[in-house]
Design an enzyme around this catalytic site. Structure first.
Site, PDB file in Angstrom:
ATOM      1  N   HIS A 111     -27.820 -58.473 -57.441  1.00  0.00           N
ATOM      2  CA  HIS A 111     -26.770 -58.755 -58.411  1.00  0.00           C
ATOM      3  C   HIS A 111     -27.329 -58.724 -59.849  1.00  0.00           C
ATOM      4  O   HIS A 111     -28.537 -58.701 -60.063  1.00  0.00           O
ATOM      5  CB  HIS A 111     -26.077 -60.073 -58.107  1.00  0.00           C
ATOM      6  CG  HIS A 111     -25.709 -60.208 -56.662  1.00  0.00           C
ATOM      7  ND1 HIS A 111     -24.700 -59.480 -56.075  1.00  0.00           N
ATOM      8  CD2 HIS A 111     -26.269 -60.942 -55.658  1.00  0.00           C
ATOM      9  CE1 HIS A 111     -24.641 -59.779 -54.784  1.00  0.00           C
ATOM     10  NE2 HIS A 111     -25.584 -60.658 -54.505  1.00  0.00           N
ATOM     11  N   GLU A 148     -26.833 -67.026 -58.064  1.00  0.00           N
ATOM     12  CA  GLU A 148     -27.718 -66.194 -57.261  1.00  0.00           C
ATOM     13  C   GLU A 148     -28.433 -65.174 -58.143  1.00  0.00           C
ATOM     14  O   GLU A 148     -29.612 -64.884 -57.935  1.00  0.00           O
ATOM     15  CB  GLU A 148     -26.924 -65.477 -56.164  1.00  0.00           C
ATOM     16  CG  GLU A 148     -27.782 -64.605 -55.264  1.00  0.00           C
ATOM     17  CD  GLU A 148     -26.979 -63.825 -54.246  1.00  0.00           C
ATOM     18  OE1 GLU A 148     -27.596 -63.081 -53.459  1.00  0.00           O
ATOM     19  OE2 GLU A 148     -25.728 -63.933 -54.243  1.00  0.00           O
ATOM     20  N   HIS A 203     -32.269 -61.913 -52.324  1.00  0.00           N
ATOM     21  CA  HIS A 203     -30.940 -62.516 -52.375  1.00  0.00           C
ATOM     22  C   HIS A 203     -31.010 -63.980 -51.951  1.00  0.00           C
ATOM     23  O   HIS A 203     -32.044 -64.475 -51.498  1.00  0.00           O
ATOM     24  CB  HIS A 203     -29.981 -61.777 -51.426  1.00  0.00           C
ATOM     25  CG  HIS A 203     -29.569 -60.426 -51.895  1.00  0.00           C
ATOM     26  ND1 HIS A 203     -28.396 -60.180 -52.557  1.00  0.00           N
ATOM     27  CD2 HIS A 203     -30.205 -59.231 -51.801  1.00  0.00           C
ATOM     28  CE1 HIS A 203     -28.306 -58.887 -52.849  1.00  0.00           C
ATOM     29  NE2 HIS A 203     -29.401 -58.285 -52.401  1.00  0.00           N
ATOM     30  N   GLU A 285     -32.500 -63.016 -47.508  1.00  0.00           N
ATOM     31  CA  GLU A 285     -31.633 -64.104 -47.970  1.00  0.00           C
ATOM     32  C   GLU A 285     -32.501 -65.361 -47.894  1.00  0.00           C
ATOM     33  O   GLU A 285     -32.782 -65.888 -46.814  1.00  0.00           O
ATOM     34  CB  GLU A 285     -30.400 -64.232 -47.070  1.00  0.00           C
ATOM     35  CG  GLU A 285     -29.514 -62.996 -47.022  1.00  0.00           C
ATOM     36  CD  GLU A 285     -28.600 -62.861 -48.224  1.00  0.00           C
ATOM     37  OE1 GLU A 285     -28.653 -63.751 -49.118  1.00  0.00           O
ATOM     38  OE2 GLU A 285     -27.819 -61.889 -48.277  1.00  0.00           O
TER      39      GLU A 285
END
Length: 321
Positions: A111, A148, A203, A285
């Site tokens: 992101h 995030e 992430h 993650e």
């Protein structure tokens, strides 16, 4: 690193008739600068600031006199007559050294901090091989508002510092240096173009409270449209397994209790960043930002350093196998 300059010694000068020896104590030059790198910062991407170089302090400047009857002080930068190879500075840049010298790693911070300002652009559909998907998303955040995007940049900066100490060449897909994105297909293309030895997309998840732990996402076998993961499925799995093992050791974060059946590994075919990659690539993650227990770790700078260490150790082990 600091750089010290050694001042030249004053030259002796012979005058007609009388020998006048003028001596001067030259002021050694001060440190050229100290590169400041904050590998252990506070929040998100704001901790990693560009290195600042302090300017050279100006010493006394002494101009040669044109009057031969006056004693003078001459400051010369003429090199020593010693022209042996050991005395001649190299003009070549120092090459990286270490166990990962010559290896290329692409770190993909998930992101972009500014994605939320570009809804139309990031919602544009792109081809991921199996189907079409949005260019990118804004990512998630903790209930306290730690995003995030900030987390992934912070951990990515820490990974780069650790990998570069090992001699690796590290490239990012983005470093908060563009208005949005890049799109998921472009993220894959960046790793492919770099001919990376390994690519890791960083992430943090956004699942429900009570769902906790980390997991590593591996590419499924896909051969559709622009996607053909057959050459990378095997090495990507090895990369992912090594990262998962080292991540547990470094962080004490358990494998996910909601994905991967307790293995910490998950195989997916719906991620363009994996489907379109032609080099070994995985996602990690690092935890669930929406779980209060995981969030307490993810927002802690000391823990983020451990996370970066675990990921780096996994990459290093894969590249040195």
């Amino acid at each position: 690193m600091s750089y010290d300059s050694e001042s030249p010694t004053p030259a002796r000068r012979r005058l007609r008739g009388n020998l006048v020896i003028a001596t001067a104590a030259l002021v050694p030059t001060a440190l050229a600068g100290w590169l400041v790198w904050q590998a252990m910062g506070g929040s998100g991407g704001q901790d990693d600031k560009p290195p600042r170089v302090l300017p050279l302090p100006s010493g006394p400047s002494v101009a040669p006199s044109g009057n031969a009857r006056q004693p003078t002080v001459t400051v010369t930068a003429t090199p020593s007559p010693d022209t042996s190879p050991a005395a001649t500075p190299s003009t070549q840049s120092a090459r990286p050294t270490g166990p990962l010298a010559g290896r290329v790693v692409v770190i993909d911070p998930g992101h972009n901090p500014s994605n939320f300002q570009h809804a139309a652009e990031i919602n544009r559909q792109v081809d991921i091989g199996t189907n079409k998907k949005e260019c990118d998303t804004t990512g998630t955040d903790t209930r306290g508002g730690y995003t995030e995007a900030a987390f992934t940049l912070d951990v990515s900066h820490r990974i780069r510092a650790l990998l570069e100490k090992l001699g690796a060449t590290v490239t990012y897909t983005q470093d908060n240096d563009r208005p949005f994105g890049p799109c998921v297909d472009e993220r894959a293309a960046i790793g492919n173009k770099a001919k990376a030895d390994a690519v890791v997309s960083v992430h943090a998840d956004g699942a429900a409270e009570g769902q906790h732990g980390f997991h590593v996402i591996l590419p499924a076998l896909v051969n559709a449209g622009k996607a053909n993961t057959a050459p990378i499925v095997g090495p990507s799995r090895e990369l992912g397994e090594r990262i998962a093992g080292k991540f547990v050791l470094a962080t004490r974060m358990p494998p996910s209790n909601y994905v991967g059946d307790g293995t910490g590994l998950d195989v997916r075919r719906d991620l363009g960043g994996l489907n379109l990659s032609t080099v070994p690539k995985v996602f990690i993650e690092c935890g669930n930002m929406r779980d209060s227990g995981d969030a307490a770790l993810l927002t802690n700078a000391e823990w983020r350093q451990k996370a970066a260490q675990g990921i780096t150790d996994g990459i290093s082990g894969f590249l040195q196998k």
